[in-house]
Design a protein around this motif. Structure first.
Motif, PDB file in Angstrom:
ATOM      1  N   LEU A 135       0.645  -1.246  -0.289  1.00  0.00           N
ATOM      2  CA  LEU A 135      -0.036   0.051   0.124  1.00  0.00           C
ATOM      3  C   LEU A 135       1.110   1.499   0.382  1.00  0.00           C
ATOM      4  CD1 LEU A 135      -3.057   0.835  -0.117  1.00  0.00           C
ATOM      5  CD2 LEU A 135      -2.893   1.107   2.333  1.00  0.00           C
ATOM      6  N   ILE A 136       1.575   1.079   0.847  1.00  0.00           N
ATOM      7  CA  ILE A 136       3.055   2.512   0.813  1.00  0.00           C
ATOM      8  C   ILE A 136       3.705   2.694  -0.709  1.00  0.00           C
ATOM      9  CG2 ILE A 136       4.661   3.208   1.978  1.00  0.00           C
ATOM     10  CD1 ILE A 136       4.248   1.812   4.233  1.00  0.00           C
ATOM     11  N   ALA A 137       4.147   1.600  -1.262  1.00  0.00           N
ATOM     12  CA  ALA A 137       4.802   1.526  -2.577  1.00  0.00           C
ATOM     13  C   ALA A 137       3.850   2.357  -3.118  1.00  0.00           C
ATOM     14  CB  ALA A 137       4.589   0.103  -2.708  1.00  0.00           C
ATOM     15  N   TRP A 138       2.041   1.779  -3.391  1.00  0.00           N
ATOM     16  CA  TRP A 138       1.114   2.479  -4.479  1.00  0.00           C
ATOM     17  C   TRP A 138       1.037   4.171  -4.210  1.00  0.00           C
ATOM     18  CZ3 TRP A 138      -3.564   4.459  -4.057  1.00  0.00           C
ATOM     19  CH2 TRP A 138      -4.681   5.442  -5.095  1.00  0.00           C
ATOM     20  N   TYR A 139       1.159   4.530  -2.808  1.00  0.00           N
ATOM     21  CA  TYR A 139       1.199   5.766  -2.621  1.00  0.00           C
ATOM     22  C   TYR A 139       2.413   6.876  -3.038  1.00  0.00           C
ATOM     23  CZ  TYR A 139      -3.352   5.531  -0.040  1.00  0.00           C
ATOM     24  OH  TYR A 139      -4.415   5.274   0.068  1.00  0.00           O
ATOM     25  N   GLU A 140       3.226   5.571  -2.755  1.00  0.00           N
ATOM     26  CA  GLU A 140       4.903   7.050  -3.227  1.00  0.00           C
ATOM     27  C   GLU A 140       4.282   6.479  -4.926  1.00  0.00           C
ATOM     28  OE1 GLU A 140       7.764   5.082  -0.148  1.00  0.00           O
ATOM     29  OE2 GLU A 140       7.638   3.842  -1.002  1.00  0.00           O
ATOM     30  N   ARG A 141       3.704   5.525  -4.998  1.00  0.00           N
ATOM     31  CA  ARG A 141       3.685   5.225  -7.220  1.00  0.00           C
ATOM     32  C   ARG A 141       2.756   6.662  -7.795  1.00  0.00           C
ATOM     33  NH1 ARG A 141       3.762   0.020  -6.827  1.00  0.00           N
ATOM     34  NH2 ARG A 141       1.439  -0.143  -6.986  1.00  0.00           N
ATOM     35  N   ARG A 142       1.288   7.717  -6.576  1.00  0.00           N
ATOM     36  CA  ARG A 142       1.264   9.171  -6.938  1.00  0.00           C
ATOM     37  C   ARG A 142       1.835   9.845  -6.401  1.00  0.00           C
ATOM     38  NH1 ARG A 142      -0.767   4.111  -7.615  1.00  0.00           N
ATOM     39  NH2 ARG A 142      -0.567   4.722  -9.459  1.00  0.00           N
ATOM     40  N   GLY A 143       2.803   9.687  -5.732  1.00  0.00           N
ATOM     41  CA  GLY A 143       4.195  10.928  -5.679  1.00  0.00           C
ATOM     42  C   GLY A 143       3.744  11.246  -3.761  1.00  0.00           C
ATOM     43  N   TYR A 144       3.429  10.609  -3.229  1.00  0.00           N
ATOM     44  CA  TYR A 144       3.526  10.686  -1.848  1.00  0.00           C
ATOM     45  C   TYR A 144       4.694  10.503  -1.078  1.00  0.00           C
ATOM     46  CZ  TYR A 144      -1.001  11.375  -1.506  1.00  0.00           C
ATOM     47  OH  TYR A 144      -2.136  12.286  -1.331  1.00  0.00           O
ATOM     48  N   GLU A 171       2.570   5.247   9.584  1.00  0.00           N
ATOM     49  CA  GLU A 171       3.485   5.826   9.253  1.00  0.00           C
ATOM     50  C   GLU A 171       3.060   7.391   8.245  1.00  0.00           C
ATOM     51  OE1 GLU A 171       8.055   5.671   6.119  1.00  0.00           O
ATOM     52  OE2 GLU A 171       6.430   4.329   7.378  1.00  0.00           O
ATOM     53  N   LEU A 172       3.589   8.863   8.120  1.00  0.00           N
ATOM     54  CA  LEU A 172       2.942   9.895   8.512  1.00  0.00           C
ATOM     55  C   LEU A 172       3.563   9.539   6.351  1.00  0.00           C
ATOM     56  CD1 LEU A 172       1.992  12.201   8.378  1.00  0.00           C
ATOM     57  CD2 LEU A 172       3.584  13.299   8.924  1.00  0.00           C
ATOM     58  N   LEU A 173       2.121   9.797   5.380  1.00  0.00           N
ATOM     59  CA  LEU A 173       2.756   9.836   3.455  1.00  0.00           C
ATOM     60  C   LEU A 173       2.736  11.308   3.924  1.00  0.00           C
ATOM     61  CD1 LEU A 173       1.844   6.516   2.649  1.00  0.00           C
ATOM     62  CD2 LEU A 173       4.116   7.308   3.528  1.00  0.00           C
ATOM     63  N   VAL A 174       3.733  12.285   2.923  1.00  0.00           N
ATOM     64  CA  VAL A 174       3.162  13.843   2.244  1.00  0.00           C
ATOM     65  C   VAL A 174       3.608  13.484   0.554  1.00  0.00           C
ATOM     66  CG1 VAL A 174       3.746  16.234   2.574  1.00  0.00           C
ATOM     67  CG2 VAL A 174       3.774  14.155   4.739  1.00  0.00           C
ATOM     68  N   LYS A 175       1.902  14.357   0.329  1.00  0.00           N
ATOM     69  CA  LYS A 175       2.299  14.763  -1.023  1.00  0.00           C
ATOM     70  C   LYS A 175       2.370  16.517  -1.045  1.00  0.00           C
ATOM     71  CE  LYS A 175       1.019  14.366  -5.430  1.00  0.00           C
ATOM     72  NZ  LYS A 175      -0.254  13.283  -6.445  1.00  0.00           N
ATOM     73  N   GLU A 176       3.244  16.736  -2.211  1.00  0.00           N
ATOM     74  CA  GLU A 176       2.741  18.507  -2.201  1.00  0.00           C
ATOM     75  C   GLU A 176       1.819  18.683  -2.783  1.00  0.00           C
ATOM     76  OE1 GLU A 176       6.319  20.905  -2.667  1.00  0.00           O
ATOM     77  OE2 GLU A 176       7.782  19.530  -0.964  1.00  0.00           O
ATOM     78  N   LEU A 177       0.656  19.133  -3.029  1.00  0.00           N
ATOM     79  CA  LEU A 177       0.494  19.661  -4.259  1.00  0.00           C
ATOM     80  C   LEU A 177       0.876  20.867  -4.825  1.00  0.00           C
ATOM     81  CD1 LEU A 177      -2.939  18.796  -2.045  1.00  0.00           C
ATOM     82  CD2 LEU A 177      -1.825  17.362  -3.172  1.00  0.00           C
ATOM     83  N   ALA A 178       0.678  20.873  -5.657  1.00  0.00           N
ATOM     84  CA  ALA A 178       0.875  21.892  -7.271  1.00  0.00           C
ATOM     85  C   ALA A 178       0.274  22.771  -7.025  1.00  0.00           C
ATOM     86  CB  ALA A 178       1.546  21.402  -8.533  1.00  0.00           C
TER      87      ALA A 178
END
Length: 178
Positions: A135-144, A171-178
């Motif tokens: 699941l974490i890998a899936w979110y990382e592919r979305r930019g997290y 675990e906290l995942l973060v994505k910057e929103l353009a």
């Protein structure tokens, strides 16, 4: 069919509570959840949420529970919460029968768009159980990105499930929103 075809995004209402609880439970707990890939059945037993928890998200002033319908049926949901400069993304569930077809990508992109448009959020934050590598890998592919910041799992509070192992953390995942 394109994953985005015929989707209706709307805010959940009190009338949606039972359907949303059933959807969330089906995506994460029990044998039904094994039809999809987001199951937590091997690490947690018991409930994922309850009607009170879902209703609290619906009623919270800085929160919304985004409900996704296709052909008159609720097929997914996610929580968005305004937290100052960032928004929090949680309670994400896609019907197990529809997982793996791109629907999740469409929903998270819409959630990010709404967080920017509605609140001017600069980042999206979420927490994921740290042992959920797929699941974490899936979110990382979305930019997290993984932050390395963790919070303890609420052991002993069965509202969040009954752990089957003793090494669970969020675990906290973060994505910057353009």
């Amino acid at each position: 069919m394109d994953a985005a075809t015929d989707l209706i995004f709307r805010e959940a209402t009190d009338a949606d509570v039972d359907v949303l609880v059933a959807l969330i439970e089906s995506a994460y707990r029990g044998d039904a959840s094994r039809a999809g890939w987001t199951t937590e059945a091997d690490i947690l037993e018991g409930q994922r949420t309850d009607p009170e928890g879902v209703l609290a998200v619906i009623k919270a002033p800085d929160s919304r529970l985004l409900t996704v319908e296709r052909d008159g049926r609720v097929v997914a949901c996610c929580q968005l919460e305004h937290r100052g400069e960032h928004a929090y993304f949680g309670m994400f569930a896609v019907s197990p029968a529809l997982q793996g077809g791109g629907l999740g990508k469409v929903i998270i992109a819409e959630a990010e768009r709404q967080a920017r448009a509605t609140w001017g959020a600069k980042e999206m934050h979420m927490t994921v159980i740290s042992v959920r590598d797929d699941l974490i890998a899936w979110y990382e592919r979305r930019g997290y990105r993984r932050t390395g910041k963790t919070a303890p799992f609420p052991y002993g509070d069965e509202r969040f499930g009954v752990p089957r192992r003793d090494d669970l953390r969020f675990e906290l995942l973060v994505k910057e929103l353009a």
